[in-house]
Design a protein around this motif. Sequence first.
Motif, short mmCIF file in Angstrom:
data_model
loop_
_atom_site.label_atom_id
_atom_site.label_comp_id
_atom_site.label_asym_id
_atom_site.label_seq_id
_atom_site.Cartn_x
_atom_site.Cartn_y
_atom_site.Cartn_z
N ILE A 112 20.25 -12.92 -11.83
CA ILE A 112 19.37 -12.94 -10.80
C ILE A 112 20.10 -12.12 -9.83
O ILE A 112 21.18 -12.12 -9.43
N THR A 113 19.13 -11.46 -8.94
CA THR A 113 19.46 -10.66 -7.98
C THR A 113 18.67 -10.85 -6.76
O THR A 113 17.52 -10.74 -7.06
N VAL A 137 23.89 -12.14 -9.80
CA VAL A 137 24.46 -13.35 -10.78
C VAL A 137 24.13 -12.89 -12.16
O VAL A 137 23.19 -12.86 -12.48
N THR A 138 25.10 -12.98 -12.88
CA THR A 138 25.01 -12.67 -14.47
C THR A 138 25.96 -14.09 -14.93
O THR A 138 26.67 -14.74 -14.32
N ALA A 198 29.57 -13.28 -10.47
CA ALA A 198 28.51 -13.05 -9.47
C ALA A 198 28.99 -12.20 -8.43
O ALA A 198 30.35 -12.34 -8.13
N GLN A 199 28.36 -11.26 -8.00
CA GLN A 199 29.04 -10.50 -6.84
C GLN A 199 28.18 -10.23 -5.79
O GLN A 199 27.10 -10.45 -5.75
N THR A 215 30.73 -17.16 -11.40
CA THR A 215 29.56 -17.71 -11.43
C THR A 215 29.22 -19.04 -11.31
O THR A 215 28.24 -19.55 -10.49
N SER A 216 30.18 -19.89 -11.95
CA SER A 216 30.00 -21.36 -11.87
C SER A 216 30.48 -21.80 -10.42
O SER A 216 29.94 -23.19 -10.24
N LYS A 217 30.97 -20.87 -9.60
CA LYS A 217 31.33 -21.58 -7.96
C LYS A 217 30.35 -20.85 -7.19
O LYS A 217 30.79 -21.13 -5.78
#
Length: 231
Positions: free
Chosen positions: A140-141, A162-163, A167-168, A187-189
């Motif tokens: 998801i971008t 997000v992958t 996530a960046q 990602t989970s956070k």
Amino acid sequence: MRNIWFTIYSSTKDDNKYIGLNNYRTLLEILLIPAIQDKINREKKAQKIMFCLIPQLEKDLIDNFKSNYVNKKIVNGGIINLEASSKGVDWNDISDQERKDFLIEKWKVLFNNLSDDYFVTDKSEVIASLDELKNKDWKITRSPFKRKVKYNKENYAVVLDVTTERAQLALVRDSDNKWFVLRIFETSKIQTDANFKGFQLDGDTLKFIYKNPFNAMFESPVIFSLKEIIN
């Protein structure tokens, strides 16, 4: 209208048994909303739809699931839960595609075993949407803000990419589409650590403002020096 929460839990307390599962869960929680939410009958008042992975089970507890949910006027407590078997599946030793296939198949088991009155479309459309997710890139971008950062006569979109790996948070320059990564998150956070309601730019200093007042009270501000980052 409030989003239905689609999520996954594990019954085991051994964090090493499902390494990375929380990242898949978090990304799927987002992906499933546009994929199937509008196909669910809201009159059932389901607020959370989930399955729990239980490695000790020989098979998914379908009979128990049906007795709890099939042909019920409303969902008791707002939660639909399938107790799903993960016996024989070595999560840590299977590929990314095998993980995606495994999780989607469990979602298909859940929805295939709900009666037709849980849906506002034909149930086959829900299953088809789940099958489509198997072959999509789980990524998801998106920009969390409409407003752009204006710095040194250039416009930059704030982007969260997000992958299942990470996530960046990044800035993407309009003029050449160049990315400037600000921070990498688990990602989970992202729903806590990257849950921002806006930003402030003061000279070269870019500050992100938390949406959750708990974060704002106890977490250090997320601040970047654009002079050091942008070139």
